[in-house]
Motif scaffolding. Structure first.
Motif, short mmCIF file in Angstrom:
data_model
loop_
_atom_site.label_atom_id
_atom_site.label_comp_id
_atom_site.label_asym_id
_atom_site.label_seq_id
_atom_site.Cartn_x
_atom_site.Cartn_y
_atom_site.Cartn_z
N VAL A 19 0.85 -1.20 0.00
CA VAL A 19 0.00 0.00 0.00
C VAL A 19 0.89 1.24 0.00
CG1 VAL A 19 -1.92 1.16 1.14
CG2 VAL A 19 -1.68 -1.32 1.33
N GLY A 20 0.80 2.03 -1.09
CA GLY A 20 1.61 3.24 -1.23
C GLY A 20 2.85 2.98 -2.07
N ALA A 21 3.06 3.85 -3.07
CA ALA A 21 4.25 3.71 -3.92
C ALA A 21 5.33 4.65 -3.40
CB ALA A 21 3.91 4.03 -5.37
N GLY A 22 5.77 4.40 -2.16
CA GLY A 22 6.82 5.22 -1.57
C GLY A 22 8.20 4.67 -1.92
N HIS A 23 9.22 5.31 -1.31
CA HIS A 23 10.62 4.95 -1.61
C HIS A 23 10.91 3.46 -1.38
CE1 HIS A 23 10.91 9.28 -1.13
NE2 HIS A 23 12.16 9.27 -1.53
N SER A 54 11.11 13.41 -3.82
CA SER A 54 11.25 14.70 -3.13
C SER A 54 12.67 15.23 -3.12
CB SER A 54 10.71 14.59 -1.70
OG SER A 54 11.41 13.58 -1.00
N GLY A 55 13.65 14.35 -3.25
CA GLY A 55 15.04 14.80 -3.30
C GLY A 55 15.27 15.77 -4.45
N MET A 56 14.43 15.67 -5.51
CA MET A 56 14.63 16.54 -6.68
C MET A 56 13.59 17.66 -6.75
SD MET A 56 15.66 13.68 -9.50
CE MET A 56 16.86 14.39 -10.59
N LYS A 135 1.82 17.30 -0.12
CA LYS A 135 1.54 15.89 0.12
C LYS A 135 0.08 15.62 -0.14
CE LYS A 135 5.56 14.59 1.92
NZ LYS A 135 6.32 13.39 1.75
N PRO A 136 -0.34 14.54 -0.72
CA PRO A 136 0.56 13.56 -1.30
C PRO A 136 1.43 14.17 -2.39
CG PRO A 136 -1.76 12.94 -1.63
CD PRO A 136 -1.74 14.22 -0.90
N ASN A 137 2.61 13.55 -2.57
CA ASN A 137 3.63 14.11 -3.45
C ASN A 137 3.16 14.40 -4.87
OD1 ASN A 137 5.50 14.22 -1.49
ND2 ASN A 137 6.61 12.37 -2.09
N GLU A 138 2.09 13.70 -5.31
CA GLU A 138 1.64 13.91 -6.69
C GLU A 138 1.07 15.31 -6.88
OE1 GLU A 138 0.78 11.27 -4.85
OE2 GLU A 138 -1.40 11.04 -4.73
N TRP A 242 2.29 24.59 3.04
CA TRP A 242 2.47 24.12 4.42
C TRP A 242 3.43 22.93 4.45
CZ3 TRP A 242 -0.77 26.50 8.25
CH2 TRP A 242 -0.46 26.09 9.56
N LEU A 243 4.58 23.14 5.08
CA LEU A 243 5.56 22.04 5.21
C LEU A 243 5.97 21.92 6.68
CD1 LEU A 243 7.51 23.08 2.06
CD2 LEU A 243 6.69 20.78 2.41
N GLY A 244 4.95 22.00 7.54
CA GLY A 244 5.22 22.10 8.98
C GLY A 244 5.43 20.79 9.70
N GLY A 281 5.62 -2.31 7.53
CA GLY A 281 5.58 -0.90 7.14
C GLY A 281 6.98 -0.32 7.08
N ALA A 282 7.15 0.70 6.24
CA ALA A 282 8.46 1.34 6.10
C ALA A 282 8.27 2.82 5.77
CB ALA A 282 9.26 0.65 5.00
N GLY A 283 9.36 3.57 5.95
CA GLY A 283 9.33 4.99 5.59
C GLY A 283 8.67 5.85 6.65
N ASP A 284 8.23 7.03 6.23
CA ASP A 284 7.65 8.01 7.16
C ASP A 284 6.48 7.46 7.97
OD1 ASP A 284 9.36 9.87 6.11
OD2 ASP A 284 7.82 11.32 5.54
N CYS A 285 5.70 6.54 7.36
CA CYS A 285 4.41 6.18 7.97
C CYS A 285 4.54 5.30 9.20
CB CYS A 285 3.46 5.56 6.94
SG CYS A 285 3.84 3.88 6.47
#
Ligand SMILES: Cc1cc2nc3c(=O)[nH]c(=O)nc-3n(C[C@H](O)[C@H](O)[C@H](O)COP(=O)(O)OP(=O)(O)OC[C@H]3O[C@@H](n4cnc5c(N)ncnc54)[C@H](O)[C@@H]3O)c2cc1C
Length: 371
Positions: A19-23, A54-56, A135-138, A242-244, A281-285
């Motif tokens: 679930v989610g096409a993250g890194h 997001s790195g780019m 966010k979402p990044n798209e 908003w990037l808080g 699960g992996a990444g920010d979530c």
């Protein structure tokens, strides 16, 4: 010897939902192309056909990279790996029934499930204001395209992402000779989680570029053309981004999963959820029980990816799982505009063109791996 019917063969295979096409998940899918997991049918569920890197984002904002440079085609990636792609947003999971619900009402049963859905930024009280999130990044490219031609874009958040986007918006305005300045409001000091010396360094770079800063002020109210801060400052703007700081998707809490005080599910070092061994699960979530204060940054999602793939494979084969150990110090490269960057590695801070070249090389190599 007993032979199996087609239906029985199908029933023997297990279903894994990503679930989610993250890194982390794009790397899991890439690994499946090289080495599929035996007898496992894999589906990737994500609301966008693209993965945005997001790195780019800073390079895109400044006009260095094109849209195609910063995104990957998920349909192609999954097709090449024999993974099904389902374009949907997950809304709830029922672990006891092993079912995932998506917006629109579709339901997907699973044997194993893995989440890499990142985090969001915009707090609920500001949802119906002019404040926007990437966010979402798209949503990123559309947001930035809107903002960068306006005179006074305002960024909320003085973390690495907020500062980087403020600097790249300012660089774009300078290059294109668009009048006005970028404004940034931060509830802490700039890069507040770093040492005072590093914080001051980035602050002086931002001020030298003409960015207006308000530190130690919280945004309390957002109106169409100004915001009000906790120090009662009224700051005019032509758009708010908003990037808080990372916020959790409410789906975990509403699904009754064990979460931390911010709503992120708790994970073991094996990247399994604390309360369900068939959920990963992996990444920010996810918040690791062993490292609850680990930065929510793409670096960790990338490092977790090979462990996640291997553990999903091992779980299906009932083998012992590997443990993920986050690196103690990670390299951060903050683009400051005009192809210069601030390199941060523990207490080290170096500001140079070479730092940007290194960032460009790392980011391009990352994307090339999947193209
Ligand atoms: C401007 C900016 C610059 C940054 N630069 C860096 C950097 O240089 N280095 C770094 O390490 N970090 C950087 N970060 C932080 C980084 O973006 C995040 O930490 C990283 O994206 C997290 O990766 P992830 O794999 O957890 O999720 P993401 O890469 O955010 O991917 C999440 C995926 O899940 C999908 N999704 C979301 N919700 C759902 C749902 N309900 N159902 C299904 N799918 C869903 C999304 O569409 C997306 O495809 C930056 C952040 C910003 C804002």
């Amino acid at each position: 010897m007993r032979t199996f019917t087609d239906k029985e063969v199908f029933d023997l295979s297990k279903r894994l939902l990503l679930v989610g096409a993250g890194h982390a998940h794009i790397e899991v899918v890439r690994s499946m192309k090289e080495q599929p997991i035996d007898d496992v049918e894999v589906c990737l569920i994500s609301p966008s056909e693209y993965f945005y890197y997001s790195g780019m984002f800073s390079g895109y904002t400044e006009g260095i990279y094109s849209l195609e440079d910063i995104r990957l085609d998920i349909r192609k990636l999954t097709q090449d790996a024999g993974v099904h792609f389902i374009r949907k947003r997950a809304s709830r999971v029922y672990p006891n029934f092993k079912k995932l619900f998506c917006q629109g009402g579709a339901v997907y049963p699973f044997d194993m499930i893995s989440f890499d859905i990142g985090s969001k930024h915009l707090p609920d009280p500001f949802m119906h204001t002019v404040a926007r999130s990437i966010k979402p990044n798209e949503q990123f490219a559309e947001r930035v395209d809107e903002l960068r031609r306006t005179s006074h874009p305002l960024i909320v958040g003085g973390g690495a992402g907020g500062c980087e986007l403020a600097l790249s918006l300012q660089a774009y305005k300078n290059k294109e000779q668009i009048s006005g300045d970028v404004r940034l409001v931060s509830s802490s000091n700039i890069l507040g989680s770093r040492t005072k010396r590093i914080s001051k360094k980035l602050k002086s770079i931002m001020q030298a570029k003409g960015i207006q800063l308000w530190e130690q002020e919280r945004v309390e109210e957002v109106y169409d053309d100004y915001i009000v801060t906790s120090a009662n400052n009224k700051i005019r703007h032509t758009g708010v981004l908003w990037l808080g700081g990372p916020l959790a998707d409410p789906l975990f809490e509403t699904s009754g999963i064990k979460v931390d005080e911010r709503g992120f599910p708790l994970g073991r070092t094996t990247l399994q959820f604390a309360d369900y061994e068939f959920m990963f699960g992996a990444g920010d979530c996810v918040t690791l029980l062993t490292d609850p204060n680990l930065d929510k940054s793409g670096v960790h999602a990338v490092k977790q990816a090979p462990i996640l793939y291997e553990n999903l494979r091992r779980f299906t084969a009932s083998e012992e799982l590997l443990a993920y150990e986050p690196q103690k110090v990670a390299l951060y490269l903050i683009s400051t505009g005009m192809k210069k960057a601030l390199l941060l590695y523990g207490p080290v801070a170096a500001y140079s063109k070479r730092a940007w070249q290194l960032k460009n090389k790392i980011d391009r190599e990352f994307m090339d791996k999947y193209k």
